[in-house]
Design a protein around this motif. Structure first.
Motif, PDB file in Angstrom:
ATOM      1  N   GLN A 185       7.906 -16.231  20.325  1.00 56.41           N
ATOM      2  CA  GLN A 185       9.201 -15.867  20.881  1.00 56.41           C
ATOM      3  C   GLN A 185       9.627 -14.395  20.851  1.00 56.41           C
ATOM      4  OE1 GLN A 185      11.575 -17.992  17.556  1.00 56.41           O
ATOM      5  NE2 GLN A 185      12.307 -19.176  19.181  1.00 56.41           N
ATOM      6  N   GLY A 186       8.602 -13.735  20.450  1.00 56.14           N
ATOM      7  CA  GLY A 186       8.612 -12.130  20.650  1.00 56.14           C
ATOM      8  C   GLY A 186       9.269 -11.460  19.360  1.00 56.14           C
ATOM      9  N   LYS A 187       9.522 -12.457  18.302  1.00 53.44           N
ATOM     10  CA  LYS A 187      10.097 -11.814  16.984  1.00 53.44           C
ATOM     11  C   LYS A 187       9.015 -11.394  16.115  1.00 53.44           C
ATOM     12  CE  LYS A 187      13.758 -14.982  17.720  1.00 53.44           C
ATOM     13  NZ  LYS A 187      14.748 -16.127  17.253  1.00 53.44           N
ATOM     14  N   MET A 188       8.470 -10.090  16.451  1.00 46.64           N
ATOM     15  CA  MET A 188       7.205  -9.770  15.797  1.00 46.64           C
ATOM     16  C   MET A 188       7.461  -9.384  14.424  1.00 46.64           C
ATOM     17  SD  MET A 188       4.803 -10.213  17.699  1.00 46.64           S
ATOM     18  CE  MET A 188       4.583 -10.362  19.608  1.00 46.64           C
ATOM     19  N   THR A 189       8.754  -8.577  14.137  1.00 47.17           N
ATOM     20  CA  THR A 189       8.911  -8.110  12.805  1.00 47.17           C
ATOM     21  C   THR A 189       9.078  -9.559  11.855  1.00 47.17           C
ATOM     22  OG1 THR A 189      10.216  -6.218  13.702  1.00 47.17           O
ATOM     23  CG2 THR A 189      10.389  -6.953  11.414  1.00 47.17           C
ATOM     24  N   GLU A 190       9.560 -10.431  12.256  1.00 40.31           N
ATOM     25  CA  GLU A 190      10.005 -11.565  11.376  1.00 40.31           C
ATOM     26  C   GLU A 190       8.245 -12.248  11.226  1.00 40.31           C
ATOM     27  OE1 GLU A 190      13.133 -14.291  12.289  1.00 40.31           O
ATOM     28  OE2 GLU A 190      13.977 -12.590  13.503  1.00 40.31           O
ATOM     29  N   ALA A 191       7.574 -12.402  12.269  1.00 41.83           N
ATOM     30  CA  ALA A 191       6.213 -12.962  12.251  1.00 41.83           C
ATOM     31  C   ALA A 191       5.579 -12.257  11.168  1.00 41.83           C
ATOM     32  CB  ALA A 191       5.728 -13.024  13.789  1.00 41.83           C
ATOM     33  N   ILE A 192       5.768 -10.859  11.095  1.00 46.35           N
ATOM     34  CA  ILE A 192       4.947 -10.147  10.209  1.00 46.35           C
ATOM     35  C   ILE A 192       5.056 -10.520   8.917  1.00 46.35           C
ATOM     36  CG2 ILE A 192       4.602  -7.792   9.558  1.00 46.35           C
ATOM     37  CD1 ILE A 192       4.137  -6.969  12.375  1.00 46.35           C
ATOM     38  N   LYS A 193       6.454 -10.593   8.555  1.00 50.83           N
ATOM     39  CA  LYS A 193       6.893 -11.002   7.231  1.00 50.83           C
ATOM     40  C   LYS A 193       6.301 -12.130   6.630  1.00 50.83           C
ATOM     41  CE  LYS A 193      11.486  -8.497   7.292  1.00 50.83           C
ATOM     42  NZ  LYS A 193      12.914  -8.549   7.662  1.00 50.83           N
ATOM     43  N   TYR A 194       6.196 -13.284   7.587  1.00 54.95           N
ATOM     44  CA  TYR A 194       5.870 -14.509   7.103  1.00 54.95           C
ATOM     45  C   TYR A 194       4.217 -14.416   6.989  1.00 54.95           C
ATOM     46  CZ  TYR A 194       9.951 -17.347   7.840  1.00 54.95           C
ATOM     47  OH  TYR A 194      11.232 -17.982   7.646  1.00 54.95           O
ATOM     48  N   LEU A 195       3.556 -13.503   7.989  1.00 57.99           N
ATOM     49  CA  LEU A 195       2.231 -13.540   7.832  1.00 57.99           C
ATOM     50  C   LEU A 195       1.817 -12.811   6.651  1.00 57.99           C
ATOM     51  CD1 LEU A 195       0.948 -12.877  11.389  1.00 57.99           C
ATOM     52  CD2 LEU A 195       0.427 -14.512  10.140  1.00 57.99           C
ATOM     53  N   LYS A 196       2.520 -11.793   6.321  1.00 62.41           N
ATOM     54  CA  LYS A 196       2.254 -11.153   4.957  1.00 62.41           C
ATOM     55  C   LYS A 196       2.320 -12.047   3.755  1.00 62.41           C
ATOM     56  CE  LYS A 196       3.394  -6.472   6.217  1.00 62.41           C
ATOM     57  NZ  LYS A 196       4.395  -5.281   6.105  1.00 62.41           N
ATOM     58  N   GLN A 197       3.515 -12.794   3.590  1.00 66.35           N
ATOM     59  CA  GLN A 197       3.329 -14.039   2.733  1.00 66.35           C
ATOM     60  C   GLN A 197       2.219 -14.637   2.636  1.00 66.35           C
ATOM     61  OE1 GLN A 197       5.664 -14.372   0.128  1.00 66.35           O
ATOM     62  NE2 GLN A 197       6.413 -12.393   0.770  1.00 66.35           N
ATOM     63  N   VAL A 198       1.495 -15.247   3.926  1.00 66.40           N
ATOM     64  CA  VAL A 198       0.587 -16.173   3.947  1.00 66.40           C
ATOM     65  C   VAL A 198      -0.534 -15.652   3.228  1.00 66.40           C
ATOM     66  CG1 VAL A 198      -0.930 -17.262   5.696  1.00 66.40           C
ATOM     67  CG2 VAL A 198       1.213 -17.229   6.159  1.00 66.40           C
ATOM     68  N   VAL A 199      -0.863 -14.205   3.754  1.00 71.79           N
ATOM     69  CA  VAL A 199      -2.308 -13.460   3.134  1.00 71.79           C
ATOM     70  C   VAL A 199      -1.898 -13.522   1.368  1.00 71.79           C
ATOM     71  CG1 VAL A 199      -3.132 -11.276   2.996  1.00 71.79           C
ATOM     72  CG2 VAL A 199      -2.479 -12.150   5.087  1.00 71.79           C
ATOM     73  N   LYS A 200      -0.810 -13.192   1.212  1.00 68.85           N
ATOM     74  CA  LYS A 200      -0.393 -13.262  -0.463  1.00 68.85           C
ATOM     75  C   LYS A 200      -0.907 -14.398  -0.910  1.00 68.85           C
ATOM     76  CE  LYS A 200       2.762 -11.804  -3.918  1.00 68.85           C
ATOM     77  NZ  LYS A 200       4.231 -11.401  -3.946  1.00 68.85           N
ATOM     78  N   ILE A 201      -0.265 -15.399  -0.464  1.00 70.69           N
ATOM     79  CA  ILE A 201      -0.550 -17.022  -0.987  1.00 70.69           C
ATOM     80  C   ILE A 201      -1.849 -17.317  -1.129  1.00 70.69           C
ATOM     81  CG2 ILE A 201      -0.104 -19.347  -0.474  1.00 70.69           C
ATOM     82  CD1 ILE A 201       2.752 -18.549   0.179  1.00 70.69           C
ATOM     83  N   LEU A 202      -2.674 -17.233   0.215  1.00 72.79           N
ATOM     84  CA  LEU A 202      -3.927 -17.698   0.131  1.00 72.79           C
ATOM     85  C   LEU A 202      -4.813 -16.706  -0.440  1.00 72.79           C
ATOM     86  CD1 LEU A 202      -4.008 -18.043   4.191  1.00 72.79           C
ATOM     87  CD2 LEU A 202      -4.065 -19.691   2.358  1.00 72.79           C
ATOM     88  N   ARG A 203      -4.690 -15.570  -0.872  1.00 75.16           N
ATOM     89  CA  ARG A 203      -5.586 -14.812  -1.515  1.00 75.16           C
ATOM     90  C   ARG A 203      -5.247 -15.089  -3.347  1.00 75.16           C
ATOM     91  NH1 ARG A 203      -8.698 -10.943  -0.081  1.00 75.16           N
ATOM     92  NH2 ARG A 203      -8.646 -10.250   1.945  1.00 75.16           N
ATOM     93  N   ASN A 204      -4.030 -15.524  -3.597  1.00 78.31           N
ATOM     94  CA  ASN A 204      -4.043 -15.755  -4.935  1.00 78.31           C
ATOM     95  C   ASN A 204      -4.348 -17.241  -5.068  1.00 78.31           C
ATOM     96  OD1 ASN A 204      -2.309 -13.756  -5.555  1.00 78.31           O
ATOM     97  ND2 ASN A 204      -0.427 -14.744  -5.161  1.00 78.31           N
ATOM     98  N   ASN A 205      -4.656 -18.168  -4.116  1.00 74.03           N
ATOM     99  CA  ASN A 205      -5.281 -19.385  -4.224  1.00 74.03           C
ATOM    100  C   ASN A 205      -6.753 -19.222  -3.942  1.00 74.03           C
ATOM    101  OD1 ASN A 205      -3.113 -21.605  -4.882  1.00 74.03           O
ATOM    102  ND2 ASN A 205      -2.168 -19.998  -3.627  1.00 74.03           N
ATOM    103  N   LEU A 206      -7.510 -18.168  -3.760  1.00 70.56           N
ATOM    104  CA  LEU A 206      -8.777 -17.825  -3.548  1.00 70.56           C
ATOM    105  C   LEU A 206      -9.173 -18.549  -2.016  1.00 70.56           C
ATOM    106  CD1 LEU A 206     -10.019 -18.838  -7.074  1.00 70.56           C
ATOM    107  CD2 LEU A 206      -9.496 -16.671  -5.776  1.00 70.56           C
TER     108      LEU A 206
END
Length: 476
Positions: free
Chosen positions: A327-348
């Motif tokens: 949709q071109g909403k890059m700022t919101e997309a980045i916020k979600y992706l940062k959460q994804v990276v954090k969750i995945l690293r916490n769960n190895l």
């Protein structure tokens, strides 16, 4: 499917005698005493085993496979013999075909596997006796026991044979309300699913689901058959939908996934409901229906939160980020992706974290935020290096290299735009060394200030107002 516990195998006299000469038997005759010639065997038996009958002598002379067949015929189990003989013929044919295709082939001949022959004899003869008495439930149980015993990768064709036999017998059972037929339908569905025949598998799973609706039947592990039917049907519908999405048949894929969602709700299982919503969200994303996709993906994220399913939440956020990116909403997309990276690293879940970091790097790189793009690509590259995943490491290295080149581009451009001898010297020196290019001492402060202002301004805009593409342009 649970493998049944081993049962004691009563053997006829001939089979018991024959097993004593098998290499795997604890009571083996010394190899030096085993004489292959017929006359030598007869003489040996005459000297050492007084009073043996012809049949008992034959038990020592013949292979164990032949002895089992003879025992079946002598016991009057002609139907069992016919079925076993057909299976042995197919076994030999498959071995021969595999021998031609592969030099290294470890499947042993059936005569070298007496335990399997014992199971054939024990359960087939019991099934035949029960069938004569029209005790079809006992027939089913014996055939199903054989299917469980042969549930190994090299023997799955034998298991599938008995699945089909179970289905034939289950249709003759009228006293259990259709429970055995439901089980047999589920097994046949699995058979066709493993062979890649998805439509046939769906047909059997649908019948399995229909037969278990409103029933409290459980399998031997205590799991409800209706829940198993819902899970199987949901799985096969997703596989069918994936095929349709590959062929860009979005409407049909969404239609079948809606059916899957209804089945999941019927199963009264929140995890299944979440998975169904996730699949529907991805299908709508592929079809370009972004708002509908967000609705289903948000449902999945809510269910994952309730279930405390971090990995499910990470999957939901990653899919939501893809929708927002489309949709071109890059700022919101980045916020979600940062959460994804954090969750995945916490769960190895490091491989998935690499994927999310690469997505973040791509977004930053595309929008010109090369410092952050380089940081996320480097993070992805370092992770793949730690995991020694060579193919993925090569891919992330390319991304990282591109971002670093873009990062250096601003400095190189500033030297070119200066158009003085000092800048030219620095450019030539950099070309020789191929290392990071640094601002020259003469114009260091002005250039450093200019570059710093560029980075700070761009990152400040990103944090406050989003990417330039998201901010309305002021027309003058």
């Amino acid at each position: 499917m649970t493998t049944l516990p081993p049962v004691p195998m009563p053997r006829p006299k001939l089979a018991s005698l024959a097993r004593q000469k098998l290499p795997c038997s604890p009571r083996t005759i010394p190899r030096s005493q085993l004489i292959k010639e017929k006359d030598g065997i007869d003489h040996y038996l005459e000297v050492n085993f007084k009073g043996l009958s012809k049949e008992e002598v034959a038990a020592y002379r013949n292979s164990y496979r032949k002895t089992i067949c003879v025992d079946m015929l002598q016991g009057g189990y002609h139907k069992s013999f016919t079925e076993l003989f057909a299976l042995m013929e197919k076994w030999d044919a498959l071995r021969e075909a595999a021998r031609v295709r592969s030099i290294v082939w470890l499947q042993r001949p059936l005569e070298e596997q007496p335990d399997k022959l014992d199971h054939f004899y024990y359960y087939l003869t019991r099934a035949e006796v029960a069938e004569r008495k029209e005790l079809f439930e006992d027939v089913y149980n014996n055939l199903y026991a054989l299917a469980c015993y042969f549930n190994h990768s090299e023997d799955k064709w034998v298991r599938n044979h008995f699945y089909e036999r179970c289905f034939q017998i289950a249709q003759l059972i009228k006293v259990d309300g259709g429970k055995k037929e439901a089980e047999a339908r589920g097994h046949l569905g699995l058979l066709f699913e493993e062979e890649g025949q998805l439509l046939e598998a769906a047909e059997h799973y649908e019948a399995f689901h229909q037969l278990t609706q409103g029933r409290i039947w459980k399998d031997e592990t205590g799991c409800g058959l209706n829940l198993l039917a819902c899970e199987s049907l949901l799985r096969i519908y997703r596989l069918l939908a994936d095929k349709m999405l590959e062929n860009k048949d979005y409407k049909q894929a969404i239609r079948i996934l809606i059916k899957a969602s209804e089945i999941a709700k019927e199963g009264n299982n929140k995890k299944m409901e979440g998975e169904a919503s996730y699949s529907l969200g991805l299908a709508h994303l592929a079809a370009g229906e972004y708002e509908t996709a967000l609705t289903f993906l948000n449902t999945y994220s809510e269910i994952s939160t309730v279930l405390d399913d971090d990995l499910g939440l990470g999957r939901a956020y990653e899919a939501i980020a893809k929708v927002l990116q489309s949709q071109g909403k890059m700022t919101e997309a980045i916020k979600y992706l940062k959460q994804v990276v954090k969750i995945l690293r916490n769960n190895l879940q490091f491989l998935d974290a690499v994927k999310a970091s690469t997505m973040l790097g791509d977004i930053y790189n595309e929008k010109g935020y090369y410092n952050k793009a380089s940081a996320y690509f480097q993070q992805a590259f370092d992770t793949t290096a730690e995991l020694t995943n060579i193919p993925l490491m090569e891919e992330t290295k390319v991304h990282y290299g591109i971002a670093k080149a873009h990062q250096m581009m601003l400095t190189v451009n500033s030297y070119i735009e200066s158009a003085d001898l000092t800048s030219l010297d620095y450019l030539l020196s950099w070309k020789e060394r191929r290392s990071n290019i640094m601002p020259d001492p003469v114009t260091r402060e002005s250039r450093k200030a200019t570059l710093a202002s560029l980075y700070e301004t761009s990152e400040h805009l990103e944090e406050l107002n989003g990417f330039p593409g998201n901010v309305p342009k002021n027309e003058t």
